[in-house]
Each structure stands twice: as structure tokens, then as C-alpha cells.
Design an enzyme around this catalytic site. Sequence first.
Site, mmCIF file in Angstrom:
data_model
loop_
_atom_site.group_PDB
_atom_site.id
_atom_site.type_symbol
_atom_site.label_atom_id
_atom_site.label_comp_id
_atom_site.label_asym_id
_atom_site.label_seq_id
_atom_site.Cartn_x
_atom_site.Cartn_y
_atom_site.Cartn_z
ATOM 1 N N SER A 24 -15.863 17.260 3.668
ATOM 2 C CA SER A 24 -16.508 16.716 4.863
ATOM 3 C C SER A 24 -17.871 17.317 5.168
ATOM 4 C CB SER A 24 -15.595 16.905 6.079
ATOM 5 O OG SER A 24 -15.326 18.282 6.291
ATOM 6 N N LYS A 44 -20.824 13.478 9.513
ATOM 7 C CA LYS A 44 -21.044 13.255 10.941
ATOM 8 C C LYS A 44 -22.244 12.355 11.237
ATOM 9 C CE LYS A 44 -17.997 15.773 13.398
ATOM 10 N NZ LYS A 44 -17.265 15.274 14.570
#
Length: 422
Positions: free
Chosen positions: A314, A55
Site C-alpha cells: 500500500s 492514497k
Amino acid sequence: MTESTIHASDIQQAQARISSEIAPTPLQYCPRLSAETGCEVYLKREDLQDVRSYKIRGALNSILNLSQEERERGIVTASAGNHAQGVAYACRTMGIPGKIFVPEPTPMQKRDRIHVHGGDQVELVVVGANFDEAAAAAHADAAARHATFIEPFDARDTIIGQGTVAAEVLAQLSAQGVSPDTIVVPVGGGGLISGIISYLADMAPQAKVVGVEPEGAASLRAAFRNGGPVALDSVDPFVDGAAVKRLGSLPYEILEANQSRLHWDTVSEGAVCTDLLNLYQNEGIIAEPAGALSVAGLQRVPLEPHSTVVCVISGGNNDVLRYAEIMERSLVHRGLKHYFLVNFPQEPGQLRHFLSEILGPSDDITLFEYLKRNNRETGAALVGLQLSRAEDLAGLKERMAASKISVQHLQPNTPEYEFLVA
């Protein structure tokens, strides 16, 4: 060119823009998953970012593109926790005041890391039962104060930043003389998968992209069934990094335009827990639930033998306090943990009979709690059993049925299970 048209050149420019702040993450070959699937499986280790998540890419690219006036107005964002850490990092390093909204289920570990990365530059607000409620509060605050909102997934600059994951993957594989056949990507709001698919459309058009989302928050599936993004009636917050009620509008436009190379599937939260634990036990990878989505989806993806497959890990922001629940969900998913309502006749020796004649030699009682003591004829108890093998359940239930003890097998996702067990 429309806003939804993102090219490899846009992503390459973002890569150059953010490269002074973050280094490429490793692409690691995984012998275990390769042997299990018959493919050449690589793991893209975004859990090894400074903020333990991909992110930071979109957050940095978005904030670096802001004008001085936009920065001076201050930044507001909403996040399930990982995007917030990227924004907090940028706020501290660039000296920009930030206000970050996260929902109440956000793990304490993520909240603590937001404070660490943001320092005195960031105010953290915890509000709402899920991401979408936190996002609504954040947008209202930004509008009231004329602050600059940094979108976690539904904005061009954010998506372009996330697309740098694909740019790194292709460069890393190319250095080995390999090209990707399939990239498996976790899906929440759709920012990561739309960035990756945009890059591959230009640079590796033969590669397919598989999106994997949790059953309890399948916003991508709902969007394609509906013909556009639609809010889910409810969301299971367990896979917090992907617990989004509505797929982003811009990600949907990008994915719809790339349907020929897009596949998607859902996996149960229990399957996610099992693969999260397998990553820890076998590869030493500390993944959060959303970070294990791609690996959990591998067993459901039709893969060509010996093809090159990349799974994006992720994020790795997992709270150690969650591991008891993670283990529990995994055991239930694997058929090793079961709960029963047992109505014992109030006669001498009934508990001894249950232990010696009904339970198998390897069955373990993990919970025994009387629920009602004032009935003179029967006494109900909640009993949790852990089996050594899932196939032992059939024999156990046969012995229960043959006994005069009344037993009800509680099933996950039923009201009585949620009330008594969860």
C-alpha cells in the site's frame, strides 16, 4: 441505493476521472512468496505511485468531484501522512489552498514529502498523539473557517477512488488469463478494503478479501466484535499508516454487507518488520510498515494450493532513520534478540564467568549497561544479547539458572521491558 452501496460502475467512472493524473501501478509476480505459500502470489505495487501510496486515488477522486465553490473555500484534511501527500499533490496541481493536520508520530520523511507535493499551496500542522487527535483538530478548523474537509477513508468518494486498485488488478490479471482467488489488503480506517471489496462483489464475486491490521491498532476486529465501529483504548503508532483508533462508519457498513467474502486477521508489529526487511532484501521493495502488512498476513491466511493471491503493497514512505528500530523489532520477533537484568555478585571474575561459562560461542552482547553501582553485594546490569539461532535460548537460560548469578529475562510488552529497553 444507499450511500454504502458502491458498484463497479462507480469505481470505473472514478478510474476514468483520475487516469489523467496517475498511471496504473505494476502487478508483479513474486517467485519467493509463491514458493513459500504454494500459491501464485502477485504484488500490487502502490508504493510506486508518485506519492508512494494508493492514497492519491481517493484524494484525487474526492477533490475532482468538488464544486468550484467548495474548492474556493479551501481544503482541510487529516492524515497519518500518505493521504496528506495525495491531497497536497492535488492542491498544488489544481491551485487550491490546503491545510493538512498530521499527528506528532508522523515520520519526518512523510512531513517533508507533504511539503514537496504541496509547495506553497499547503500549510502543514503537526498536532496530537495519534491520527484521531489530529483529525479532531482538523475538523474543528474546517468548521471554524467553513473550509471543505476531505476525508481520508470515511467518505463515499474516497472509498470509490481507492477501489480503483481492484479495477486495475482485475484488468492486469485478466490480461494474463487469470482471475484472483484472494486479495490481501492492509487495514487502517477501512477505505481501501471497502473500495476493493465493493468492486470485487460485482466483478469477481468468487474472490475473497483478507484484511490485515497490526495488533496494536486492530480497529476492524474491534468493530466486528462490537457490532459497529468503536474507539480503541490505545493505539501503537509504529505502523503509522494503519494506526487508526476507530474504523470508519461507512467502511464498516460496506464490509458488514460483504461478510461472506471477507476475512481478517492481525499481525504483530515485529512480524511486519520482518516482512518489511524481507521485501527489501529479496525483492528490492522499500515498503513502509503499513505497506508490508499484507505480506506479513500471508502466513496466517488459509490459502488453497496453487490459487492466485494478490498482496497490496500500500505504501513506501519509510524514513531511513527508522530502520534501526525496524531491525530491532524484527530480531525480537524472530527470537534472536533478548534482554536480561543481570545481578552480578560483587566478587572478582564474575563478568569473566558470565562471558565464558554462560554465553554460547555465537551469542553476541549488543548492550551492557550498569544500572546500579552503590550496592556492595551485587551490581545490576541491563544486558542485550543477540543469538544466531532462536533455539539457542533454551540452553542459555539453563546455564543462567545453574549459575549463582541472578538473571531476569525481560519480556516484550511488560512495563519493565518498555521502561528499560524501549
